[in-house]
Design an enzyme around this catalytic site. Structure first.
Site, mmCIF file in Angstrom:
data_model
loop_
_atom_site.group_PDB
_atom_site.id
_atom_site.type_symbol
_atom_site.label_atom_id
_atom_site.label_comp_id
_atom_site.label_asym_id
_atom_site.label_seq_id
_atom_site.Cartn_x
_atom_site.Cartn_y
_atom_site.Cartn_z
ATOM 1 C CG ASP A 1 -8.229 0.737 1.834
ATOM 2 O OD1 ASP A 1 -8.016 1.355 0.784
ATOM 3 O OD2 ASP A 1 -7.738 -0.369 2.085
ATOM 4 C CG HIS B 1 -6.037 8.488 -2.021
ATOM 5 N ND1 HIS B 1 -5.245 9.538 -1.671
ATOM 6 C CD2 HIS B 1 -5.726 7.476 -1.176
ATOM 7 C CE1 HIS B 1 -4.475 9.179 -0.640
ATOM 8 N NE2 HIS B 1 -4.754 7.930 -0.332
HETATM 9 P P1 IMP Z 1 2.465 -3.108 -0.901
HETATM 10 O O1 IMP Z 1 2.402 -1.721 -0.371
HETATM 11 O O2 IMP Z 1 1.773 -3.234 -2.225
HETATM 12 O O3 IMP Z 1 3.860 -3.655 -0.896
HETATM 13 O O4 IMP Z 1 1.618 -4.031 0.111
HETATM 14 C C1 IMP Z 1 2.038 -4.271 1.447
HETATM 15 C C2 IMP Z 1 0.843 -4.403 2.386
HETATM 16 O O5 IMP Z 1 0.200 -3.139 2.522
HETATM 17 C C3 IMP Z 1 -0.257 -5.355 1.912
HETATM 18 O O6 IMP Z 1 -0.873 -5.953 3.039
HETATM 19 C C4 IMP Z 1 -1.250 -4.427 1.209
HETATM 20 O O7 IMP Z 1 -2.545 -4.976 1.157
HETATM 21 C C5 IMP Z 1 -1.163 -3.214 2.098
HETATM 22 N N1 IMP Z 1 -1.462 -1.946 1.412
HETATM 23 C C6 IMP Z 1 -0.613 -1.214 0.650
HETATM 24 N N2 IMP Z 1 -1.219 -0.095 0.224
HETATM 25 C C7 IMP Z 1 -2.457 -0.097 0.726
HETATM 26 C C8 IMP Z 1 -3.557 0.814 0.669
HETATM 27 O O8 IMP Z 1 -3.511 1.882 0.094
HETATM 28 N N3 IMP Z 1 -4.692 0.438 1.313
HETATM 29 C C9 IMP Z 1 -4.764 -0.705 2.010
HETATM 30 N N4 IMP Z 1 -3.777 -1.569 2.115
HETATM 31 C C10 IMP Z 1 -2.619 -1.276 1.477
HETATM 32 MG MG MG Z 2 -7.583 2.970 -0.869
#
Ligand code: IMP
Ligand code: MG
Length: 333
Positions: A13, A42
């Site tokens: 982010d 994105h």
């Molecule tokens: P997962 O990637 O969905 O397995 O999530 C694992 C951790 O990464 C969690 O804390 C999510 O909130 C964080 N996370 C995964 N992708 C993003 C992203 O694109 N932006 C912010 N946090 C992310």
């Molecule tokens: Mg994002």
């Protein structure tokens, strides 16, 4: 410029979508390769519309840009088909036959398993369980899916041929360094390495073919989900400062001031050559309408200089508003 990798420097982010869409237009990128998976949206503002793209590369805003999904990507088929329609990019999209597929059962597992849902707080798409399946060597791949047949292409070959010709390639990293399975705040991380080297690997591009690594930082740090966030601000303070953000999954992002030490380490691990700072106007509202570095307030300039001193690479792009073109570009013209 020929081959640039864009990565996130904190917990995702950071505004990579905006930076990539700017570069696609400004630098007339020929190919944009996306990596990672659907967890990361994105955000791109295109023709006045705010798009949250989970799979289509952010470079789509340039209509001459070829769009590719590298072999490392995990595809959620309904989401991909939806985005192809939304962006009208079916005619210039290529998908590697070895991309793996997120199935319904993976999404269910992600949303019901107690350590994923409760402790880590994943984005809930099923990305982690789909990666597990891939590691077990039982995953479905893009080449097995009839709806994807028309898009299949050897992404590694295409990208390397285009780099060889001296055309402009942008490899789109997703998430941020501190969500990396290897370098992040394990176990509060995502299911993959998010560093520049891993991003190149997912696209099928070797380290000697890359010219620039552009690392994107937001002017403050946010994190969504569980895990440590050094110097985290109380919620009331986040609101008072105007830093409150809601994530794509509807959760409130936690926030902290810009972290120079983490930024420095992220530059090191990514081998970054230049940095972008986004949302400077949120921390220094007086900078909203600035269109050149000189027009920034003294406080904002000091902040940028301090970042450069600490991380040891130039801050070349500065975001001062949400639109793709609301950027101060300090690169040599
Ligand atoms: P997962 O990637 O969905 O397995 O999530 C694992 C951790 O990464 C969690 O804390 C999510 O909130 C964080 N996370 C995964 N992708 C993003 C992203 O694109 N932006 C912010 N946090 C992310
Ligand atoms: Mg994002």
């Amino acid at each position: 410029m020929p081959c640039t990798v864009v990565v996130g420097g904190f917990w995702g982010d950071e505004g990579k979508g905006k930076i990539i869409s700017y570069l696609a237009l400004k630098d007339k990128i020929d190919i944009c390769v996306r990596t990672g998976s659907v967890n990361a949206a994105h955000t791109v503002i295109h023709k006045g519309k705010v798009l949250k793209l989970h799979l289509i590369p952010s470079g789509f805003v340039n209509e001459n840009c070829r769009l590719l999904l590298g072999a490392g990507v995990n595809i959620h088929i309904p989401q991909l088909l939806k985005e192809i329609k939304e962006t009208n990019t079916g005619n210039r999209l290529g998908i590697d036959p070895q991309c793996s597929i997120i199935e319904e059962k993976h999404t269910i597992q992600d949303r019901t398993s107690s350590h994923l849902k409760g402790v880590i707080g994943t984005t809930g798409w099923g990305v982690g369980p789909a990666i597990e399946e891939r590691v077990r060597r039982t995953a479905k791949l893009a080449k097995d899916i009839p709806e994807l047949k028309q898009y299949l292409t050897d992404v590694a070959l295409e990208v390397n041929e285009v780099i060889e010709k001296g055309k402009k390639v942008l490899i789109e990293g997703v998430q941020g360094l501190y969500l990396s399975l290897f370098h992040g705040t394990y176990p509060y991380v995502t299911g993959r390495d998010t560093s520049a080297s891993a991003v190149c690997s997912e696209a099928g591009v070797g380290p000697t073919r890359v010219d620039n690594v552009l690392i994107v930082f937001k002017a403050y740090v946010t994190r969504v989900g569980g895990g440590p966030l050094p110097n985290e601000l109380p919620r009331e303070e986040v609101i008072r400062r105007g830093w409150r953000e809601i994530s794509g999954t509807g959760r409130e992002r936690r926030a902290a001031p810009f972290n120079y030490e983490l930024a420095k380490r992220a530059v090191m691990i990514n081998g970054a050559t230049e940095a972008a700072i986004t949302k400077l106007d949120i921390v220094f509202p007086e900078c909203k309408n600035a269109r050149s570095y000189e027009e920034l307030s003294p406080r904002a300039k000091e902040f940028i200089q301090k970042i450069e001193n600490e991380i040891g690479i130039p801050v070349t792009l500065i975001g001062v508003g949400p639109g793709a073109l609301e950027i101060i570009d300090r690169r040599a013209k």
